[in-house]
Design an enzyme around this catalytic site. Structure first.
Site, mmCIF file in Angstrom:
data_model
loop_
_atom_site.group_PDB
_atom_site.id
_atom_site.type_symbol
_atom_site.label_atom_id
_atom_site.label_comp_id
_atom_site.label_asym_id
_atom_site.label_seq_id
_atom_site.Cartn_x
_atom_site.Cartn_y
_atom_site.Cartn_z
ATOM 1 N N GLY A 180 -0.397 3.030 -12.371
ATOM 2 C CA GLY A 180 -1.481 2.067 -12.234
ATOM 3 C C GLY A 180 -2.502 2.489 -11.186
ATOM 4 O O GLY A 180 -2.140 3.052 -10.161
ATOM 5 N N ASN B 265 -2.767 -4.342 -16.198
ATOM 6 C CA ASN B 265 -1.557 -4.786 -15.528
ATOM 7 C C ASN B 265 -1.810 -6.163 -14.925
ATOM 8 O O ASN B 265 -2.478 -6.290 -13.905
ATOM 9 C CB ASN B 265 -1.185 -3.764 -14.447
ATOM 10 C CG ASN B 265 0.097 -4.109 -13.739
ATOM 11 O OD1 ASN B 265 0.624 -5.207 -13.885
ATOM 12 N ND2 ASN B 265 0.597 -3.171 -12.965
ATOM 13 N N CYS C 116 2.278 -7.046 -12.241
ATOM 14 C CA CYS C 116 2.988 -6.353 -11.168
ATOM 15 C C CYS C 116 3.457 -7.376 -10.141
ATOM 16 O O CYS C 116 2.654 -8.126 -9.592
ATOM 17 C CB CYS C 116 2.107 -5.323 -10.478
ATOM 18 S SG CYS C 116 2.962 -4.557 -9.083
ATOM 19 N N ILE D 254 8.378 -5.663 -21.348
ATOM 20 C CA ILE D 254 8.120 -6.497 -20.196
ATOM 21 C C ILE D 254 7.882 -5.637 -18.949
ATOM 22 O O ILE D 254 8.366 -4.507 -18.886
ATOM 23 C CB ILE D 254 9.302 -7.466 -19.907
ATOM 24 C CG1 ILE D 254 10.613 -6.733 -19.685
ATOM 25 C CG2 ILE D 254 9.423 -8.492 -21.000
ATOM 26 C CD1 ILE D 254 11.794 -7.620 -19.258
ATOM 27 N N ASN D 255 7.161 -6.190 -18.013
ATOM 28 C CA ASN D 255 7.095 -5.589 -16.692
ATOM 29 C C ASN D 255 8.426 -5.915 -15.997
ATOM 30 O O ASN D 255 9.289 -6.571 -16.578
ATOM 31 C CB ASN D 255 5.903 -6.155 -15.908
ATOM 32 C CG ASN D 255 5.411 -5.168 -14.847
ATOM 33 O OD1 ASN D 255 6.206 -4.508 -14.169
ATOM 34 N ND2 ASN D 255 4.112 -5.067 -14.700
ATOM 35 N N THR D 256 8.586 -5.450 -14.767
ATOM 36 C CA THR D 256 9.842 -5.698 -14.055
ATOM 37 C C THR D 256 10.009 -7.189 -13.761
ATOM 38 O O THR D 256 9.041 -7.946 -13.755
ATOM 39 C CB THR D 256 9.867 -4.937 -12.732
ATOM 40 O OG1 THR D 256 8.722 -5.333 -11.964
ATOM 41 C CG2 THR D 256 9.824 -3.436 -12.965
ATOM 42 N N GLY E 221 15.417 -1.142 -15.589
ATOM 43 C CA GLY E 221 16.602 -0.397 -16.006
ATOM 44 C C GLY E 221 17.412 -1.137 -17.058
ATOM 45 O O GLY E 221 17.060 -2.250 -17.474
#
Lengths: 253, 304
Positions: B47, B127, B130, B192-194, B218
């Site tokens: 990013g 994004n 984040c 998905i993002n984290t 993960g």
């Protein structure tokens, strides 16, 4: 410098030096990577979910066609590593990072090791062909590894333990200060590897030289930015611009 | 080369459905030491913001069971250095380049998007998810009104590149946000993002990362990602790019069956820099083994 590669390797042996310390010897598939002192490898067990990430280990040595890693039991990953047996497979990335730069002519290399920091300084001492001075400290005699072998590859080996069981009673920093007392500091180039507190103390003595830092790493190859180190010129990656930094560059807090 | 793996995202044709996830491939240089980047369906880069960002103080990461938490804080070189120094390298490869952008205001997003569009990137991923930066970013991904406004504005600035909106797993209603992105003209959504998460070091009674809270990624998050991709893809007609814990071809196939048109490999790259190649080859193996003619036949093929 050779570029890093990803390779599988077979465990040859996993020798226990004492309660907490081991040497893992592995034979890489294909050619032996050409690592330089100060560089490191990421090592893991392929396909495992927990621990998921590989762990960084300093380049220690190549002996009898095996790449060797000196390590201490510290957590989940090293506990699993400690039960690896001959024939087991590991996955490795490396060599990675910047090696220790060589000293200017006429300067005497002075290696300062704390605990398993000796793993990355051992090949450096070896590369100096018996010219290096080594100061090596640990909490107790179990943390001073391979002292007989080290004596054979350096000019002077000074030892310190916090419990006084071997060598001078105190830390390697006490030993270093004692060694430098009354001497011309500028004769030496210091190479230090060990716990953060030790590196901080070494950095505060006004010496010329290098420290090798240890940080948590996810990738080891420079993409995750997880191993950022605060330096005088902003964040740097321990895995890429490091792990070796000039003394004064890293801002220890 | 066989077209068996081809998929389309907007006007972009990908030679296979496998991309890198933003923040796990840098700007390409490091990964190029491990495989030919031209083999990827697309490369999604780290990013970037208008000005360089220093990122969060360390420690920034901690491993947790089958995953990791990070709070890198979008450390990046900034728009100018990206265009001058990073983009020329990655453009040498035969791979669509997708830039991921993050701003603190609508105006910043718009400027980033239009400059990158002019600079010739193939795609722009917004994004808005984040979890690790204080201003902007995720705020747009959690507030539907702000989200609409942002995408409308950016859509008007992007002429050549495809526009992808990366959604937050924390969005109050993922279907609503997916439809909003579609309504405002996004070419695709990615998710998905984290997931915001934390870990504690009991030896010193401190958070394991300096930022206290970071984003979990993960294999640990894969079932959540799969569920959200399934829901989002049923809410919209535009392609969905699925990600979250993918490390093998089988994982990618699950996302495709759930409704994703393409997938991204993230944390698995940290474990094995060749992970995206393993995923591509794993998808091919699956197609052969189950006699599937082409990968696009799998998309949304879940039998309920």
């Amino acid at each position: 410098m050779s570029s890093p590669s990803l390779f599988k390797a077979k465990v040859i042996k996993n020798a226990r030096l004492n309660v907490e310390h081991f040497i893992l010897s592995v034979r890489p598939e294909g050619i032996m990577p050409a690592a330089q002192p100060g560089q490191f490898f990421m090592l893991g067990i392929p396909g495992r979910l927990d621990p998921l990430l590989k762990r960084p280990f300093g380049y220690f040595r190549v002996k009898e066609d095996a790449l060797e890693f000196l390590y201490r039991l510290r957590g989940k990953a090293t506990a699993i590593m400690s039960v690896l047996d001959a024939g087991d497979e590991v996955e490795i990335i490396g060599p990675l990072g910047e090696p220790y730069p060589l000293p200017k002519p006429k300067k005497v290399p002075l290696l300062v090791a704390g605990g398993t920091g000796i793993a990355s300084l051992y090949p450096l001492a070896d590369a100096f062909g018996g010219e290096a001075l080594i100061l090596y400290g640990g909490r107790n005699s179990d943390e001073l590894l391979l002292t007989e072998e080290l004596r054979g590859i350096c000019r002077v080996l000074g030892l310190a333990t916090e419990d006084g069981s071997v060598g001078v009673k105190g830390t390697v920093i006490d030993l270093l200060k004692e060694f430098l007392a009354g001497k011309n500091k500028n004769r030496h180039v210091v190479y230090a590897c060990g716990p953060r507190g030790m590196l901080k103390a070494v950095s505060e003595l006004g010496l010329e030289g290098y420290v090798s830092v240890e940080e948590r790493m996810a990738c080891g190859i420079g993409v995750c930015l997880g191993c950022a180190v605060k330096t005088s010129t902003g964040h740097k990656r321990a895995c890429k611009e490091g792990p070796v930094f000039r003394i004064g560059e890293v801002v220890f807090e | 080369m066989s077209k068996r793996l081809e998929v389309k995202i907007g006007k972009l044709t990908l030679k296979n459905p496998v991309m890198t996830a933003s923040g796990t491939a840098g700007y390409g240089a490091e990964l190029s030491e491990f495989f030919d980047l031209s083999r990827l369906g697309a490369i999604v880069l780290k990013g970037i913001s208008l000005k360089p960002w220093p990122g969060n103080p360390p420690p920034r990461i901690i491993e947790t069971p089958s995953g990791m938490i990070n709070a890198i804080g979008l450390q990046n070189v900034g728009l100018k250095a990206f265009i001058d120094e990073k983009l020329p390298f990655i453009k040498k490869f035969d791979v669509p380049v997708i830039a991921n952008v993050l701003g603190t205001t609508v105006g910043e997003y718009a400027k980033l998007a239009s400059r990158l569009d002019e600079a010739g990137v193939d795609g722009i991923e917004l994004n808005v998810s984040c979890p690790n930066v204080k201003k902007g970013g995720i705020a747009f991904g959690l507030d539907l009104k702000a989200f609409y406004k942002l995408i409308r504005k950016v859509r008007g600035c992007v002429k050549q590149a495809i526009l992808i909106v990366k959604l937050s797993p924390g969005a109050p209603d993922i279907c609503e946000f997916s439809r909003a992105a579609e309504d405002e003209g996004a070419d695709a959504i990615s998710l998905i993002n984290t997931i915001p998460a934390m870990e504690i070091d009991i030896s010193c009674r401190k958070p394991s990362i300096k930022n206290v809270i970071g984003g979990l990624s993960g294999p640990a998050i894969m079932p959540i990602a799969l569920r959200m991709v399934f829901q989002a893809s049923r809410a919209v007609k535009i392609p969905v790019i699925g990600m979250g814990g993918i490390r093998a071809g089988e994982d990618a196939v699950k996302f495709l069956l759930a409704g994703a048109t393409a997938v991204a490999v993230g944390t698995a790259i940290f474990v094995n820099p060749r992970a995206p190649i393993n995923v591509i080859e794993g998808i091919e193996d699956y197609l052969k083994r189950f006699n599937v003619e082409k990968v696009s036949d799998l998309i949304g093929g879940l039998q309920l």
